[in-house]
Write an enzyme that holds these catalytic residues in place. Structure first.
Site, PDB file in Angstrom:
ATOM      1  N   ASP B 134       0.836  -1.189   0.000  1.00  0.00           N
ATOM      2  CA  ASP B 134       0.000   0.000   0.000  1.00  0.00           C
ATOM      3  C   ASP B 134       0.880   1.251   0.000  1.00  0.00           C
ATOM      4  O   ASP B 134       1.709   1.423   0.898  1.00  0.00           O
ATOM      5  CB  ASP B 134      -0.928  -0.014   1.222  1.00  0.00           C
ATOM      6  CG  ASP B 134      -2.150   0.859   1.009  1.00  0.00           C
ATOM      7  OD1 ASP B 134      -2.428   1.232  -0.148  1.00  0.00           O
ATOM      8  OD2 ASP B 134      -2.833   1.172   1.998  1.00  0.00           O
ATOM      9  N   HIS B 141      -4.152  13.753   1.062  1.00  0.00           N
ATOM     10  CA  HIS B 141      -4.424  12.896   2.218  1.00  0.00           C
ATOM     11  C   HIS B 141      -3.239  12.946   3.193  1.00  0.00           C
ATOM     12  O   HIS B 141      -3.433  13.109   4.403  1.00  0.00           O
ATOM     13  CB  HIS B 141      -4.665  11.452   1.756  1.00  0.00           C
ATOM     14  CG  HIS B 141      -4.734  10.453   2.879  1.00  0.00           C
ATOM     15  ND1 HIS B 141      -5.824  10.344   3.708  1.00  0.00           N
ATOM     16  CD2 HIS B 141      -3.849   9.501   3.302  1.00  0.00           C
ATOM     17  CE1 HIS B 141      -5.615   9.376   4.594  1.00  0.00           C
ATOM     18  NE2 HIS B 141      -4.426   8.850   4.371  1.00  0.00           N
ATOM     19  N   GLU B 206     -10.881   3.925   3.328  1.00  0.00           N
ATOM     20  CA  GLU B 206      -9.944   4.752   2.566  1.00  0.00           C
ATOM     21  C   GLU B 206     -10.173   4.508   1.077  1.00  0.00           C
ATOM     22  O   GLU B 206     -10.152   3.366   0.620  1.00  0.00           O
ATOM     23  CB  GLU B 206      -8.481   4.445   2.937  1.00  0.00           C
ATOM     24  CG  GLU B 206      -8.131   4.944   4.332  1.00  0.00           C
ATOM     25  CD  GLU B 206      -6.626   5.001   4.630  1.00  0.00           C
ATOM     26  OE1 GLU B 206      -6.221   5.796   5.485  1.00  0.00           O
ATOM     27  OE2 GLU B 206      -5.866   4.236   4.002  1.00  0.00           O
ATOM     28  N   GLU B 208      -9.104   4.241  -2.462  1.00  0.00           N
ATOM     29  CA  GLU B 208      -7.843   4.014  -3.174  1.00  0.00           C
ATOM     30  C   GLU B 208      -8.108   3.338  -4.511  1.00  0.00           C
ATOM     31  O   GLU B 208      -9.170   2.773  -4.740  1.00  0.00           O
ATOM     32  CB  GLU B 208      -6.905   3.106  -2.355  1.00  0.00           C
ATOM     33  CG  GLU B 208      -6.618   3.601  -0.950  1.00  0.00           C
ATOM     34  CD  GLU B 208      -5.442   2.899  -0.293  1.00  0.00           C
ATOM     35  OE1 GLU B 208      -4.681   2.222  -1.016  1.00  0.00           O
ATOM     36  OE2 GLU B 208      -5.288   3.038   0.933  1.00  0.00           O
ATOM     37  N   ASP B 240      -9.161   0.484   1.782  1.00  0.00           N
ATOM     38  CA  ASP B 240      -8.210   0.112   2.830  1.00  0.00           C
ATOM     39  C   ASP B 240      -8.843   0.441   4.184  1.00  0.00           C
ATOM     40  O   ASP B 240      -8.517   1.440   4.822  1.00  0.00           O
ATOM     41  CB  ASP B 240      -6.919   0.917   2.609  1.00  0.00           C
ATOM     42  CG  ASP B 240      -5.878   0.665   3.687  1.00  0.00           C
ATOM     43  OD1 ASP B 240      -5.889  -0.413   4.285  1.00  0.00           O
ATOM     44  OD2 ASP B 240      -5.054   1.570   3.915  1.00  0.00           O
ATOM     45  N   ARG B 244      -8.796   3.729  13.166  1.00  0.00           N
ATOM     46  CA  ARG B 244      -7.919   4.874  13.473  1.00  0.00           C
ATOM     47  C   ARG B 244      -7.387   4.861  14.890  1.00  0.00           C
ATOM     48  O   ARG B 244      -6.267   5.342  15.143  1.00  0.00           O
ATOM     49  CB  ARG B 244      -8.687   6.186  13.233  1.00  0.00           C
ATOM     50  CG  ARG B 244      -9.210   6.354  11.829  1.00  0.00           C
ATOM     51  CD  ARG B 244      -8.088   6.327  10.819  1.00  0.00           C
ATOM     52  NE  ARG B 244      -8.613   6.499   9.459  1.00  0.00           N
ATOM     53  CZ  ARG B 244      -7.878   6.350   8.373  1.00  0.00           C
ATOM     54  NH1 ARG B 244      -6.588   6.027   8.467  1.00  0.00           N
ATOM     55  NH2 ARG B 244      -8.411   6.510   7.184  1.00  0.00           N
ATOM     56  N   GLN B 247      -4.679   2.359  15.097  1.00  0.00           N
ATOM     57  CA  GLN B 247      -3.551   2.860  14.309  1.00  0.00           C
ATOM     58  C   GLN B 247      -2.715   3.859  15.102  1.00  0.00           C
ATOM     59  O   GLN B 247      -1.482   3.797  15.122  1.00  0.00           O
ATOM     60  CB  GLN B 247      -4.087   3.504  13.032  1.00  0.00           C
ATOM     61  CG  GLN B 247      -3.025   3.884  12.011  1.00  0.00           C
ATOM     62  CD  GLN B 247      -3.632   4.442  10.722  1.00  0.00           C
ATOM     63  OE1 GLN B 247      -4.854   4.447  10.541  1.00  0.00           O
ATOM     64  NE2 GLN B 247      -2.789   4.902   9.817  1.00  0.00           N
ATOM     65  N   LYS B 260      -5.037  -2.139  10.033  1.00  0.00           N
ATOM     66  CA  LYS B 260      -5.348  -2.276   8.612  1.00  0.00           C
ATOM     67  C   LYS B 260      -5.542  -3.736   8.203  1.00  0.00           C
ATOM     68  O   LYS B 260      -6.212  -4.007   7.210  1.00  0.00           O
ATOM     69  CB  LYS B 260      -4.194  -1.719   7.765  1.00  0.00           C
ATOM     70  CG  LYS B 260      -3.778  -0.290   8.102  1.00  0.00           C
ATOM     71  CD  LYS B 260      -4.568   0.706   7.284  1.00  0.00           C
ATOM     72  CE  LYS B 260      -3.915   2.090   7.323  1.00  0.00           C
ATOM     73  NZ  LYS B 260      -4.619   3.027   6.428  1.00  0.00           N
ATOM     74  N   THR B 264      -9.258  -5.688   3.622  1.00  0.00           N
ATOM     75  CA  THR B 264      -9.057  -4.764   2.505  1.00  0.00           C
ATOM     76  C   THR B 264      -9.946  -5.251   1.364  1.00  0.00           C
ATOM     77  O   THR B 264      -9.864  -6.422   0.981  1.00  0.00           O
ATOM     78  CB  THR B 264      -7.585  -4.750   2.044  1.00  0.00           C
ATOM     79  OG1 THR B 264      -6.744  -4.463   3.161  1.00  0.00           O
ATOM     80  CG2 THR B 264      -7.351  -3.708   0.955  1.00  0.00           C
ATOM     81  N   GLU B 381     -10.464  12.455   7.560  1.00  0.00           N
ATOM     82  CA  GLU B 381     -10.285  13.790   6.987  1.00  0.00           C
ATOM     83  C   GLU B 381     -11.580  14.599   7.009  1.00  0.00           C
ATOM     84  O   GLU B 381     -11.575  15.777   7.372  1.00  0.00           O
ATOM     85  CB  GLU B 381      -9.768  13.658   5.548  1.00  0.00           C
ATOM     86  CG  GLU B 381      -8.363  13.094   5.464  1.00  0.00           C
ATOM     87  CD  GLU B 381      -8.029  12.632   4.055  1.00  0.00           C
ATOM     88  OE1 GLU B 381      -7.589  13.449   3.239  1.00  0.00           O
ATOM     89  OE2 GLU B 381      -8.225  11.427   3.765  1.00  0.00           O
TER      90      GLU B 381
END
Lengths: 432, 432
Positions: B134, B141, B206, B208, B240, B244, B247, B260, B264, B381
């Protein structure tokens, strides 16, 4: 020390063999000229060819099922069978290879079809690795490396709660003997504002133990800590080759990438939990004041004497030493008792979020340095980040690895009253 | 906008199909009740069964070789064949499915053996992923997330030199529709000194793009930037999923791991470079003062109009909205032009240290947010780290994902005078 009550093998070289006596019986995948890859068992200076054993119907029942799976060109299916099949196979092998077996003549008559001289064989990856995960459970290494980057705060606040790990690169795993090419990459010179590109100038090894995953788990179903042992197929040595200058520049914020992904070497023999059983020890107590592991990481078995006690050694043989016929120089002697987190804790942590582990996944422990000089598992630590050169017996010095350097990892289990076993070697020569 | 000069298909639903007109022809692996997994090509509301096509000898020469490889239960062998085989197959498919083909009657007579209704099919992973990497090439971002952690210094010094990436977990990749279980893990509450354990409270998506690697490289032989395109088999959407709170506590110093590795999701159709060719665009110039890429990353082709221009969309459908028959709410509309590093740069960087890429490896781009509100690729975000709730049409609000929430990613290419194509969807419902 007497080991006279332990059974001996009719394979003479197995008796008193430093690595592969009758008590070890590690599995691996080998080939010899004219024959394809297949599974085998190390016994003394020979490899017992499991395809021959299968064709000759040497095994029955659960052991036969195990041999069918283990005789293939990769051990994934064997790993997936789990502990009871592996134990059934070991049980039969211990009988077949014992000097007192009634089948001795028949087996000896099979000659090199059954027992192939190890010197004639090439070893291969024991399994196809689905995912490779590298942990960071060597607390002395974490402390030593942390000191180089953060003198006031060497150990990050999560270390004593979280068995830290990151995903590694599976495609560049290889067995002992794989040449290790010096990687190119970006580096930032001290004081520079923009990076340079070129060959790594700070190429290093890392002394680790590898853990082969046996039976996996379903996604969403964590492995409980007291069942973790059932998910481990065996152990090997692992050298996590590292380019320190690439690593320092690239690793924030997502961790090491190209500084590690160019090569990881392992020893080819899978040493089983059964072989290690006599050498289990009590995990050293956590230092006073350290937090107790959270419930999902509370490992009663290892605290009660199930921890790994494996002696680990790093040796270096430079091209010049080789030319001068000088023996490899020991750089380090460490032990798996330097693991802050146990193997069971690694499995439980890895799967606690529901992550699926699969037969043939490989874990690295992370660098297993001890607390003393002479016990350090990387040149980064031995040279304090390249500041103090290591002296070699022929007058050469090293801060990091140079072209032609061969790094040799070894592992051995010893205990009063037990027959010692070894892991074989994990070797790699630096190219370029 | 006129696209009347573009060929149309005798598969009526393909004409004006939002995702799968004749001009797209993405490949995937599907199954239907009673039949095993096999390769297929999306055309309108149908899947062209490549096993049937192979048995009926619809293809010759290079295209037949491609179909043999692509008709299996995984596309790895097809990916490994590289661009010329893929192009030969596309060439033949464009002829066979064109409304003007002379074979139309014969093909139509094959009915659902050849063209399986997509609604009857289950999609599977298109390939066995050896390694999943990844990246972090979405600069907006990186900036947005950096601001949350380091307000004064949002972008780390290496970002504009290094296409940052980390190794991801391959075993928990799944296609659209895979349920996403909320992971358990360790978290540190604000102000707390010791962590808690429990279900993640900050579950996020996420946005992607996924990149499928085609032909690999040998270990030690980097892929040059001007050859990188030849090593890419195609593209998909990728979510993904990220916890949080896990993380933030675990990620130092080695990067994201359990936050993560629980799941996925990808869209099942592999959109080829050939299908994307009409939509290539000029990569936006780097902001004034940004460093030029190093020589091994200097991507002349993408600077000259070879960059990806794909519209990316995130939608959210809560359980309550579903029950109320409310349509999914768009959370974001972004574009691959927000990539600071191109796909070719990703390939060149990944292999520059000699790392071996293999057919079926998967890259994620990293979250592709745009610079404006409404273009953000994650809830982290959008909600500024959980501080500002997102309002939904039925009065619900979200800071992070809740049980029953379905996240839907879409991608589309549009251009004046071209037939639009889409990627299909990447959906996932949060469980627990």
């Amino acid at each position: 020390m007497s080991t006279s009550h332990h059974p001996r093998s009719w394979v003479a070289s197995a008796n008193d063999h430093p690595d592969f006596p009758l008590q070890n019986l590690p599995l691996g995948v080998f080939s010899r000229p004219g024959f394809g890859k297949r599974g085998g068992v190390a016994i003394g200076d020979f490899i017992l060819d499991l395809q021959t054993a299968l064709e000759a119907s040497l095994f029955n029942g659960a052991a036969r099922v195990a041999v069918e799976a283990a005789s293939r060109g990769q051990l994934n299916d064997f790993f997936a069978l789990g502990g009871s099949s592996r134990q059934a196979l070991r049980h039969e092998l211990l009988h077949l290879l014992d000097e007192k077996t009634l089948q001795r003549e028949r087996l000896q008559a099979m000659g090199e079809r059954l027992l192939v001289p190890m010197a004639d064989c090439q070893m291969h990856m024991p399994a196809q690795v689905g995912d490779y995960t590298d942990f960071y459970v060597g607390i002395h290494h974490a402390m030593n490396v942390g000191k180089l980057f953060r003198p006031d705060n060497p150990l990050l606040p999560n270390y004593k709660y979280v068995p830290i790990a990151y995903h590694g690169r599976a495609s560049t795993l290889g067995v002992s003997g794989m040449p290790v090419r010096r990687p190119n990459g970006q580096t930032l010179k001290p004081g520079a504002e923009t990076p340079d590109f070129g060959p790594s100038k700070r190429l290093d090894y890392e002394l680790e133990v590898g853990v082969w995953i046996g039976q996996g788990n379903e996604a969403g179903e964590p492995v409980a800590i007291d069942k973790a042992g059932e998910h481990i197929a065996g152990f090997c040595l692992l050298n996590d080759w590292s380019a320190r200058d690439l690593q320092a520049w690239e690793y924030q914020p997502l961790g090491p990438f190209l500084s590690k992904s160019f090569a990881t070497s392992i020893s080819p023999w899978v040493v089983t939990a059964e072989a290690l059983a006599p050498f289990r020890a009590t995990q050293p107590a956590r230092p006073e004041g350290d937090p107790q592991p959270m419930a999902y990481l509370f490992d009663e078995q290892d605290q009660a004497g199930g921890a790994l006690d494996i002696e680990l050694e790093v040796l270096l043989l430079t091209a010049q030493m080789k030319a001068q016929d000088i023996a490899p120089q020991r750089l380090s002697l460490s032990n798996t008792l330097n693991m802050y987190w146990t193997v069971a804790q690694m499995v439980a942590h890895h799967s606690v979020n529901g992550c699926k582990l699969q037969a043939g996944d490989l874990f690295g422990t992370g660098t297993l340095s001890g607390p003393q000089p002479g016990q350090l598992g990387s040149l980064l630590e031995m040279t304090e980040g390249g500041k103090r050169a290591v002296e070699l017996p022929n007058g050469e010095t090293r801060t990091f690895l140079e072209a032609g350097d061969e790094v040799i990892l070894k592992a051995r289990c010893r205990k009063e009253g037990e027959v010692s076993i070894g892991f074989g070697e994990c070797r790699g020569v630096v190219i370029g």
